[in-house]
Design an enzyme around this catalytic site. Structure first.
Site, PDB file in Angstrom:
ATOM      1  N   VAL A  14      -9.898  -8.196   6.832  1.00 13.39           N
ATOM      2  CA  VAL A  14     -10.753  -7.282   6.338  1.00 13.39           C
ATOM      3  C   VAL A  14     -12.275  -8.461   6.338  1.00 13.39           C
ATOM      4  O   VAL A  14     -13.458  -7.015   6.040  1.00 13.39           O
ATOM      5  CB  VAL A  14     -10.640  -7.669   4.611  1.00 13.39           C
ATOM      6  CG1 VAL A  14     -11.368  -7.128   3.381  1.00 13.39           C
ATOM      7  CG2 VAL A  14      -8.533  -6.900   4.502  1.00 13.39           C
ATOM      8  N   VAL A 132      -5.934  -4.130  -5.013  1.00 16.46           N
ATOM      9  CA  VAL A 132      -4.268  -3.137  -4.960  1.00 16.46           C
ATOM     10  C   VAL A 132      -5.093  -1.614  -3.964  1.00 16.46           C
ATOM     11  O   VAL A 132      -5.798  -1.527  -4.792  1.00 16.46           O
ATOM     12  CB  VAL A 132      -4.645  -2.112  -6.219  1.00 16.46           C
ATOM     13  CG1 VAL A 132      -3.572  -2.102  -7.056  1.00 16.46           C
ATOM     14  CG2 VAL A 132      -4.368  -4.020  -7.592  1.00 16.46           C
ATOM     15  N   LYS A 205       0.441  -6.744  -7.778  1.00 13.80           N
ATOM     16  CA  LYS A 205      -0.107  -5.514  -7.577  1.00 13.80           C
ATOM     17  C   LYS A 205      -0.294  -4.517  -8.949  1.00 13.80           C
ATOM     18  O   LYS A 205      -1.082  -4.174  -9.464  1.00 13.80           O
ATOM     19  CB  LYS A 205      -0.020  -4.702  -6.899  1.00 13.80           C
ATOM     20  CG  LYS A 205      -0.920  -5.206  -5.606  1.00 13.80           C
ATOM     21  CD  LYS A 205       0.115  -4.557  -4.252  1.00 13.80           C
ATOM     22  CE  LYS A 205      -1.383  -4.949  -3.016  1.00 13.80           C
ATOM     23  NZ  LYS A 205       0.212  -4.855  -1.635  1.00 13.80           N
TER      24      LYS A 205
END
Ligand code: NAP
Length: 429
Positions: A14, A132, A205
């Site tokens: 990420v 999420v 989540k």
């Protein structure tokens, strides 16, 4: 143009996505945020690691203090993963008056209340859109665009790894182990796939989605959890015969003033839009009492999609002029809702049994169902092999406690070898 310095904690999947987005979309980001944003520090484990990107000398560091004690750094972006030291670094950043962005579902689901309280006390923002469903703007959707609604139901495919495995099992007749290995080879699944396969990731989540949608803080232990490791090719095959496909669903729904919170493999009608969400894609269906049904669909993970959510959080903070406002800092003040016990769930159920090849078995089983208020919608008997017959039953709507009572009695019948699987069936209106 105002300049602003930010720091990344982590330069993995990420982190690299965030770096690339700043390189490639610099002009748009500057125009939309109103700031010339510069990543001046990045915390990593190993500075000498080959990363395939050109990072200016002096930016990488292994010393968190270089970031925490630097007053020029206004936003810290946590992309390490796990609870520790991520939580400790986030708390220290907040206490040093820095805004925080994270994509870490685990730390938000488990420690979010404390972190958000700290942010509120210190007058900074904590945003976590990437935690999420990766690139899907679901949290801002709930917290900004759907605020006029009472949310009644959320049903989501929120884990790409399990969706990839179930898709391969369903469309390419792969066995679970082969599909998992392929997911690992393609980088969708971790070397240790437990968090995905056993649905812990989806539970984190769902806890975050529930807290924003229903205004309550959820203890992840209160969410019923069942992973997909028990799903066999046989279940996938029989599901198709009944007109269903199997998906790992995260479900939060109002049920007479209580809340059902559960994550488990679910049979859903083949024609339902969620049934056609394949491979590593995610989708979330939300029912609001004013807006009706909405479906969010897209890439639920990955470097650039998750980076997209992270960078948009950074821009949101800057657009808010860094004043305390809006999403994620809203306190959960709604009266605490009763979380429904699993025994009280109501749905249809699919059960697969191995029974003896003898007369009267079906009668014995049916009388147990009848006694416990469970009626049968469909039944299929499969070929006998060495004296064992497979029996597949789909019930009408029934209370889970009644199903469990029946199953416990059926298990003790001499004519029954095994109850091979039990999968919930949702009609999803
Ligand atoms: N991957 C996805 O598609 C995805 C999607 C949504 C959300 N997320 C979330 O985003 C976060 C990051 O995931 P990722 O896939 O990018 O992880 P990753 O590839 O494992 O990268 C983690 C990075 O953090 C650094 N790091 C880890 N622990 C550290 C420590 N104690 N001190 C200093 N540096 C440390 C590592 O440094 P080195 O590089 O030096 O080892 C690495 O650069 C996680 O919370 C994850 O759940 C990921």
């Amino acid at each position: 143009m105002n300049k602003i310095e930010i720091a990344l904690l982590g330069l993995g999947n990420v982190g690299k996505g965030v770096w690339h987005i700043f390189q490639n979309n610099k002009e748009e980001i500057t125009r939309r945020s109103g700031y010339d944003i510069e990543i001046t520090k990045i915390l990593v484990n190993d500075i000498s690691k080959e990363r395939g990107i050109d990072i200016p000398v002096g930016v990488l560091t292994t010393d968190i203090e270089e970031i925490l004690s630097n007053d020029n750094i206004k936003i810290v972006v946590e992309l390490l993963g796990g609870v520790h030291p991520a939580k400790d670094y986030m708390l220290s950043a907040i206490e040093n008056s820095k805004h925080v962005v994270t994509a870490n579902k685990q730390v938000i689901a488990l420690e979010g209340t404390e972190l958000l309280d700290a942010a509120r006390k210190n007058g900074v923002l904590l945003y976590y859109e990437g935690s999420v469903a990766g690139g899907i703007p679901i949290l801002k959707g709930i917290e900004e665009s759907l605020t006029a609604n009472k949310i009644q139901e959320i049903v989501g495919i929120v884990n790409g790894t399990t969706n990839y495995i179930l898709t391969k099992m369903s469309l390419e007749n792969m066995d679970f182990d082969v599909a998992l290995k392929q997911a690992q080879d393609k980088g969708f699944a971790e070397a240790d796939p437990t968090s995905d396969v056993e649905a812990y990731d989806a539970v984190y989540k769902l806890a975050i989605l529930t807290s924003l949608s229903f205004g309550i803080n959820v203890d992840v232990k209160d969410i019923y959890r069942e992973g997909i490791s028990n799903i066999s090719s046989l279940d996938i095959k029989y599901a198709k015969e009944f007109g269903y496909t199997i998906k790992l669903l995260a479900i939060a729904k109002e049920n007479n003033g209580s809340l059902e919170l559960r994550v488990h493999p679910t049979m859903i009608p083949i024609a339902h839009p969620l049934a056609n969400v394949n491979d590593s894609f995610n989708a979330i269906l939300i029912k609001g009492n004013a807006v009706g049904d909405l479906m969010f669909y897209g890439q639920g993970a990955g470097s650039l999609p998750t980076g997209s959510a992270v960078v948009s959080d950074i821009i949101s903070i800057l657009r808010n002029d860094m004043t305390l406002r809006s999403i994620s800092t809203v306190e959960n003040k709604a009266a605490s809702k009763l979380i429904l016990n699993q025994q009280a769930y109501k749905s249809q159920y699919y059960l697969r049994f191995s029974v003896k090849d003898m007369s009267g078995v079906l009668g014995e089983i049916s009388s147990i169902w009848g006694k416990n208020n469970v009626s049968i919608s469909s039944i299929i008997q499969k070929d006998e092999k060495q004296g064992i017959v497979t029996l597949i039953i789909v019930t009408h709507d029934a209370i889970e406690g009644d199903i469990n009572k029946s199953v416990a009695e059926i298990e003790h019948l001499d004519s029954v070898y095994n109850i091979d699987n039990l999968i919930r069936v949702e009609k999803l209106n």
